[in-house]
Design a protein around this motif. Structure first.
Motif, PDB file in Angstrom:
ATOM      1  N   UNK B  77       0.811  -1.224   0.000  1.00  0.00           N
ATOM      2  CA  UNK B  77       0.000   0.000   0.000  1.00  0.00           C
ATOM      3  C   UNK B  77       0.843   1.272   0.000  1.00  0.00           C
ATOM      4  N   UNK B  84       3.109   1.874  -8.654  1.00  0.00           N
ATOM      5  CA  UNK B  84       1.746   2.178  -9.102  1.00  0.00           C
ATOM      6  C   UNK B  84       1.694   2.306 -10.616  1.00  0.00           C
ATOM      7  N   UNK B 196      -7.184   6.813  -5.012  1.00  0.00           N
ATOM      8  CA  UNK B 196      -6.756   6.120  -3.795  1.00  0.00           C
ATOM      9  C   UNK B 196      -6.906   7.091  -2.626  1.00  0.00           C
ATOM     10  N   UNK B 197      -6.843   6.510  -1.404  1.00  0.00           N
ATOM     11  CA  UNK B 197      -7.197   7.317  -0.239  1.00  0.00           C
ATOM     12  C   UNK B 197      -6.371   8.599  -0.128  1.00  0.00           C
ATOM     13  N   UNK B 198      -5.042   8.520  -0.397  1.00  0.00           N
ATOM     14  CA  UNK B 198      -4.216   9.721  -0.277  1.00  0.00           C
ATOM     15  C   UNK B 198      -4.557  10.749  -1.342  1.00  0.00           C
ATOM     16  N   UNK B 201      -7.475  12.476  -0.203  1.00  0.00           N
ATOM     17  CA  UNK B 201      -7.091  13.334   0.924  1.00  0.00           C
ATOM     18  C   UNK B 201      -6.414  14.610   0.417  1.00  0.00           C
ATOM     19  N   UNK B 202      -5.432  14.421  -0.451  1.00  0.00           N
ATOM     20  CA  UNK B 202      -4.641  15.570  -0.886  1.00  0.00           C
ATOM     21  C   UNK B 202      -5.390  16.471  -1.857  1.00  0.00           C
TER      22      UNK B 202
END
Lengths: 249, 214, 442
Positions: B77, B84, B196-198, B201-202
């Protein structure tokens, strides 16, 4: 070094980390606390697995506030969860080599880094062994090699000594101590013995907050007064938790 | 990326299952794809039917998403960008290889119109598989596409034996409404895969504004 | 172990609300013509069984190697319970969740019809049993696939493959895995369906007893990878039982059998329309239709006449696609059928019957102009008998046919008075007779 500023983390509405501001490193930092204190969640957050609900943190002075900063941080962080996955059919070398690639270690340096870290964790002679043939302790050491490969600036280890026998724990402490001379190693544990043996800083956590942050000697000093616990460090740890409970009441 | 890392990456994802499954499904499609089987839904008179290829194409469509699963889980992750990038390439390659080869086989075995309908359906199911994989884990990518099949088969045909406008797996190959639905599902899947989660978030507008103003 | 314990096992309980939602949606979110007729209600509640079976097959395939996926294989290998008992629990839990969802749908559907308390409740249990077979068989087949294929691939192959297999061996294969219409002239043969359910249970037993390849870490020199000895006897035994039971059911006849005629429910005086008692709900509609038939010009109606719902007096083979081919001789008889319960469907059948008996003959099939006239008259009759007053468009189809049907439809639903409509109809019949002078003199 890692610096967290008013870090919050929640899961399904439940607050796990509650406004934590702390500076970790350089050297070894042990996160000590009862089960459910938020140690694993903090490590997962610092490992960039789960973004914080609010607040910020920085790795070696770089705040993670952009995709580029996130990538930069990931190059510098080695992380080993408590229960990590592996493919039983992979050899130890493939497993760690893959970790080096995952971490972005330059291609020409990967093999040497892998060899070096396998040597460090005393698995060099098992490099070609399949993971399924390793003992529990050896699998744990392969996991540590995963976290250490590529000489990351920050190493995050979640309960790394669980399941190790005393001899393996001594060996593990040696590895971590060596690593702590060049990198910031943050490890979570609920074993006071580990903290005592590893030295460095200690953060006592409970209910998502840092109750104590200092050296192990400062924690032990809190345990001079009569209290529950076999060693000064244990007594200091219990005292911190009791004080927090008393304050809450 | 070295060959051995690529090999490990592909090995962890059991990538050989993809071509094997797609080849088997393609063979079955050519042999029995045109057979009509009963679809147990009430229509004005008689029994609704559906050709076998319609459902077989779903198995192909979800393969790229299902084969993203890796036993390493959280260890991967926090990987850097190169990892990626390889995963995106792997996904794109799987999509082109599996969906493309099945479309070609369907074209040769069942005709151009059928192949185009199958391609449209696979694109929609791939979107749902990506959505499902992001929500429940890549190994559960089959969940939403399978549920969608129940919806398509039961409500996709009205009592007058006409396929409703959103029935992307059965409407004529040149029907634009169902093509829009399929494209929308594919875009949704791609967006969820990308987010994706980041990233979420960003790229949150407030955080982004705060970060830029700093 | 209590039911809730069984459901909780294999993490199957979370599936229950989802399956109930699917089941209830399929019963209630399509149409409600089934409300008020017991066999139709039971069929509507039974219809989701194929879709529940598809989802259950996928979930069973996904769950079959759950122990291994969760890393529990080693600790469970050392447990007191043998493997088959643990697998039994897994299979039973998924089967139970699926059947419970199916039963919830059934009970809710029955509760919807209960206030009207029509006759014919005895037809319900057969349809309930009919739906059990695909679900139980799907769980067994899915479990087998899940044992030998990677879980994710097994899940989708089991779901899609299971549905296709049932669909193939269903209506088209003549086995009637599920049915889509609860005609009152048929009933479910309980013996045949019970043998099917028994065969499905045997398949589940095979699924449980089939040997599974142990993870490498659990294979030892003293213990073979495949513990063949027991399955070598038990699996063939179960397969034999499964095939025998299924063959016994097939030998006993079709699952959907014809019912013996019963005392009909008749409405009307001069034109008497007789229904199966289970279709009591349609009696008021049929009475109105009867009155409208009686008011038709003489050219359409005989002095005393009786028409029977299909199966009460006349019966021919039902075709594979569910429709009924009455044949030339039967078209002349007084038979109508209620397809989906709408007045339109009833009047369509009665219009066809009246046309045939009033004026129509073979010529309508052979001469295009005659066919066009009969299409217009049939369309007018159908909509006049339904009460008219619903302007709109005939659904698109063959444009030539559609045009003729639309003309009849427009007359029935337009501004013309009843007498003017009758005049139009008589002109049409005259036109027909000018084309086919010797036809329709029955």
């Amino acid at each position: 070094m890692i610096e967290a500023c008013d870090l919050r983390q929640s899961y399904r509405g439940r607050v796990i980390i509650d406004g934590l501001s702390v500076r970790l490193g350089p050297g070894i930092v042990s996160l000590l606390g009862p089960n459910g204190a938020g140690k694993t969640t903090l490590l997962r957050t610092l490992a960039t697995i789960k973004p914080p609900t609010s607040g910020t943190f920085s790795v070696d002075g770089h705040v993670i506030d952009s995709p580029a900063a996130l990538q930069q941080a990931r190059h510098r962080i080695g992380y080993l969860p408590q229960a990590f996955g592996y493919d039983p059919s992979l050899t130890v070398q493939d497993f760690v080599h893959y970790a080096a690639w995952i971490r972005g270690v330059p291609r020409q340096q990967r093999s040497s880094h892998v060899a070096s870290v396998l040597d460090d964790v005393r698995l060099a002679e098992h490099a070609k062994t399949k993971m399924r043939k390793l003992s529990g302790g050896m699998i744990r050491r392969a996991g540590i090699a995963w976290a250490l490969v590529g000489e990351p600036a920050v190493v995050l280890l979640d309960e790394p000594t669980v399941g190790l026998d005393p001899q393996q724990r001594v060996a593990f402490r040696e590895i971590v101590s060596r690593c702590g001379q060049q990198a910031t190693v943050v490890l979570s544990t609920h074993l006071v013995d580990d903290v005592d043996a590893l030295g460095g800083d200690v953060v006592v956590m409970n209910e998502g907050r840092a109750l104590f942050h200092g050296t192990k000697d400062e924690l032990a000093a809190l345990g001079d007064a009569p209290s529950t616990g076999a060693t000064p460090l244990e007594r200091g740890y219990i005292r911190v938790l009791e004080n927090a409970e008393a304050t809450a009441i | 990326m070295s060959i051995e890392d690529l090999r490990t990456f592909l090995f962890l994802r059991r990538c050989w299952f993809g071509p094997v499954v797609v080849a088997l499904v393609s063979v079955v499609t050519v042999v029995v794809g045109h057979h009509e089987v009963a679809n147990p839904v009430p229509i004005a008179e008689g029994v609704a039917t559906l050709p076998v290829w319609r459902l077989l194409s779903l198995i192909v469509a979800i393969m790229p998403a299902v084969l993203l699963h890796s036993p390493l889980g959280e260890l991967e992750s926090a990987a850097v960008r190169e990892y990626w990038r390889v995963q995106h390439l792997y996904l794109a390659g799987s999509v082109v290889l599996y969906l493309g080869s099945f479309t070609v086989v369907a074209w040769l075995g069942l005709g151009g119109d059928t192949a185009l309908i199958a391609l449209r359906a696979m694109i929609a199911w791939l979107g749902l598989a990506l959505l499902s994989g992001r929500m429940f884990g890549w190994s559960r990518s089959w969940l939403l596409p399978l549920v969608s099949v129940a919806i398509l088969l039961f409500w996709g045909m009205d009592t007058g034996s006409t396929y409703v406008w959103w029935e992307f797996s059965a409407r004529p190959h040149d029907d634009w409404k169902s093509a829009v639905v399929a494209g929308g599902l594919a875009l949704l899947g791609a967006a969820i895969y990308w987010a994706r989660s980041w990233r979420r978030h960003l790229l949150h507008p407030l955080r982004r504004a705060r970060s830029l103003s700093r | 172990m209590r039911l809730i314990g069984v459901l909780r096992h294999a993490n199957a309980l979370w599936l229950l609300p989802f399956l109930i939602a699917v089941d209830l949606s399929m019963i209630f979110l399509r149409d409600d013509h089934w409300v008020g007729v017991w066999p139709e209600t039971a069929v509507a509640a039974q219809m989701p069984a194929m879709f529940l079976a598809m989802l259950a097959a996928a979930y069973a395939a996904w769950t079959a190697r759950r122990e291994e996926r969760l890393g529990l294989a080693e600790q469970l290998e050392a447990s007191v319970r043998p493997r088959w008992q643990r697998e039994l629990l897994g299979v039973a839990s998924i089967a139970a969740v699926t059947v419970v969802a199916y039963c919830v749908g059934f009970v809710v559907a029955l509760a919807r019809t209960l206030p009207q308390s029509p006759p014919g409740f005895s037809l319900v249990p057969g349809y309930w049993l009919l739906g059990l077979f695909p679900m139980l068989a799907a769980v067994g087949a899915g479990w087998i696939l899940g044992k030998y294929l990677p879980s994710a691939i097994a899940a989708v192959v089991a779901g899609i493959g299971g549905f296709l297999a049932f669909a193939y061996f269903g209506e088209i294969g003549g086995e009637r895995i599920v049915v889509i219409s609860g005609y009152p002239d048929t009933h479910v043969d309980l013996f045949v369906v019970l043998t099917r359910v028994a065969a499905a249970v045997a398949l589940c037993a095979v699924a449980i007893l089939l040997p599974v390849r142990k993870p490498r870490s659990l294979r030892g020199a003293e213990q073979p990878s495949y513990p063949w000895a027991r399955p070598l006897v038990l699996v063939p035994a179960c397969v034999v039982v499964m095939i025998s039971v299924f063959a016994l059911g097939r030998a006993a006849g079709p699952a959907i059998a014809e019912r013996a005629a019963v005392d009909p429910l008749c409405r009307g005086d001069q034109m008497k329309l007789c229904l199966w008692p289970e279709h009591e709900k349609y009696a008021p509609v049929v009475a109105e239709i009867s009155q409208r038939v009686e008011a038709l010009p003489d050219i359409f109606v005989r002095e005393e006449d009786v028409a029977w719902e299909y199966g009460l007096r006349y019966r021919v083979d039902r075709l594979d696609d569910g429709t009924v081919d009455l044949g030339d001789e039967e078209q002349g008889s007084s038979t109508f059928e209620i397809f989906d319960g709408s007045p339109g469907a009833i009047t369509r059948e009665i219009a066809r019957m009246i046309s045939w008996r009033g004026y129509q003959g073979e010529c309508a099939r052979e001469v295009d102009e005659a066919r066009d006239v009969t299409l217009r008259i049939d369309s007018w009759l159908e909509h006049y008998l339904a009460g008219g007053g619903s302007p709109g468009q005939i659904p698109a189809g063959d444009p030539e046919v559609g045009e003729q049907l639309q003309r009849g439809f427009d007359v029935a639903n337009g501004d013309l008075s009843r007498e003017e409509q009758f005049e139009w109809a008589e002109e049409q019949v005259e036109e027909y007779r000018s084309i086919c002078p010797r036809d329709g003199q029955s």
